[in-house]
Design a protein around this motif. Structure first.
Motif, short mmCIF file in Angstrom:
data_model
loop_
_atom_site.label_atom_id
_atom_site.label_comp_id
_atom_site.label_asym_id
_atom_site.label_seq_id
_atom_site.Cartn_x
_atom_site.Cartn_y
_atom_site.Cartn_z
N VAL A 81 0.87 -1.37 -0.29
CA VAL A 81 0.21 0.14 -0.02
C VAL A 81 0.81 1.42 0.39
CG1 VAL A 81 -2.05 1.29 1.01
CG2 VAL A 81 -1.76 -0.96 1.13
N SER A 82 1.73 1.37 0.87
CA SER A 82 2.82 2.69 1.34
C SER A 82 4.46 1.97 0.93
CB SER A 82 2.09 3.43 2.31
OG SER A 82 0.97 3.57 1.83
N LEU A 83 4.87 2.47 0.40
CA LEU A 83 6.66 2.13 0.41
C LEU A 83 7.19 3.94 0.80
CD1 LEU A 83 9.05 0.74 -0.33
CD2 LEU A 83 9.26 1.80 -2.70
N ILE A 84 7.95 3.62 1.90
CA ILE A 84 8.72 4.70 2.42
C ILE A 84 10.06 4.31 2.37
CG2 ILE A 84 9.32 6.07 4.47
CD1 ILE A 84 6.90 5.30 5.78
N ASN A 85 11.20 5.09 1.01
CA ASN A 85 12.41 4.51 1.35
C ASN A 85 13.11 5.62 1.63
OD1 ASN A 85 14.79 3.08 0.55
ND2 ASN A 85 14.74 3.96 -1.89
N ASN A 86 14.24 5.44 2.73
CA ASN A 86 15.11 6.14 3.57
C ASN A 86 16.79 5.58 3.44
OD1 ASN A 86 13.31 8.02 3.84
ND2 ASN A 86 12.95 6.65 6.76
N GLY A 87 16.10 4.24 2.10
CA GLY A 87 18.01 3.76 1.70
C GLY A 87 18.48 3.13 0.72
N THR A 88 18.03 1.95 0.69
CA THR A 88 18.63 1.53 -0.98
C THR A 88 17.56 0.53 -1.42
OG1 THR A 88 20.54 3.03 -0.52
CG2 THR A 88 20.39 1.03 -2.79
N LEU A 89 17.03 1.05 -2.12
CA LEU A 89 16.05 -0.25 -2.67
C LEU A 89 16.85 -0.50 -4.81
CD1 LEU A 89 12.18 -0.37 -2.66
CD2 LEU A 89 13.16 -1.46 -4.76
N THR A 90 17.28 -1.50 -4.86
CA THR A 90 17.50 -2.41 -6.14
C THR A 90 17.24 -3.11 -6.82
OG1 THR A 90 19.80 -1.82 -6.93
CG2 THR A 90 19.43 -3.03 -5.63
N GLY A 91 16.99 -3.54 -8.20
CA GLY A 91 16.48 -4.19 -8.56
C GLY A 91 16.59 -4.27 -10.35
N THR A 92 16.35 -5.36 -11.50
CA THR A 92 16.62 -5.38 -12.74
C THR A 92 15.50 -6.38 -12.41
OG1 THR A 92 19.31 -5.17 -12.97
CG2 THR A 92 17.68 -6.20 -14.43
N GLY A 93 14.17 -5.69 -13.48
CA GLY A 93 13.78 -6.63 -14.43
C GLY A 93 12.04 -7.26 -12.62
N GLY A 94 12.35 -6.40 -11.70
CA GLY A 94 11.25 -6.72 -10.66
C GLY A 94 10.19 -5.58 -10.63
#
Length: 211
Positions: A176-189
């Motif tokens: 529902v909600s995303l709070i990114n204060n760090g690192t979110l990474t990916g390929t194809g997701g």
């Protein structure tokens, strides 16, 4: 391996006179509808779980007790055939220092407590069902790296400063909600944000590329 087959409260520890020294043990609750003792002693060697299995032998989910549930190894919910567990009765906070696996056919009912991935290093979140909502989730260890082993679901996911979530391939993060204060990474997701009040807040690094 310690297997607790009782259907009531098969494990209780007197707060004054008794301790459980966990070592690298595995505790499996297999009783249908059993209440699971929440032991919250962080990474301490006593009165916390190492590996924990919530594996009821029938259709009644096991009930997580109140307080804080610390799992220093791996947490497995379900046995591949039957239901899993509910946190909705007592709303514990859950701290995970190892991998989380939700088995096929398991059902997990979220509570209002936060599930925190806290390992120093890499831990894996795998859901072998259509997606059990963990509720409020945080990645909040010391340089923790949370890697998805499948598509997963939560209500609110917070990635704290200096923490990382990697999509690990073509997995979907249903929130529902995303709070990114760090690192979110990916390929194809895929990040799928849906539901009433759905929000995205990003003050960290968000890097998703097509495969």
């Amino acid at each position: 391996i310690i297997t607790l087959t009782g259907t009531g409260t098969p494990l209780a520890i007197d707060a004054t006179f008794a301790t459980l020294t966990r070592g690298n043990s595995t505790v499996n609750y297999t009783g249908n509808g059993a209440t699971v003792l929440a032991m919250g002693n962080g990474t301490g060697a006593t009165n916390s779980y190492y590996n924990l299995g919530l594996k009821p032998g029938g259709a009644s989910p096991q009930v997580l007790g109140s307080g804080t549930l610390d799992v220093n190894g791996d947490l497995t919910i379900g046995n591949g055939a039957n239901t899993g567990a509910t946190a909705a009765t007592n709303n514990p906070a859950i701290n995970l220092y190892g991998n989380l696996t939700i088995a096929a056919n398991a059902v997990y009912t979220k509570g209002t407590g936060t599930t925190s991935f806290k390992k120093t290093g890499t831990q894996i979140w795998t859901d072998n069902t259509s997606g059990q909502d963990l509720g409020t989730v945080s990645v909040s260890g010391s340089n923790a790296i949370l890697s998805l082993g499948s598509s997963v679901a939560a209500s609110t996911l917070t990635i704290n400063i200096n923490q990382t979530l990697t999509m690990n391939g073509a997995n979907t993060l249903n929130l529902v909600s995303l709070i990114n204060n760090g690192t979110l990474t990916g390929t194809g997701g895929i990040i799928n944000l849906s539901g009433t009040g759905s929000t995205l807040s990003n003050t960290g690094t968000l890097s998703l590329t097509a495969s």
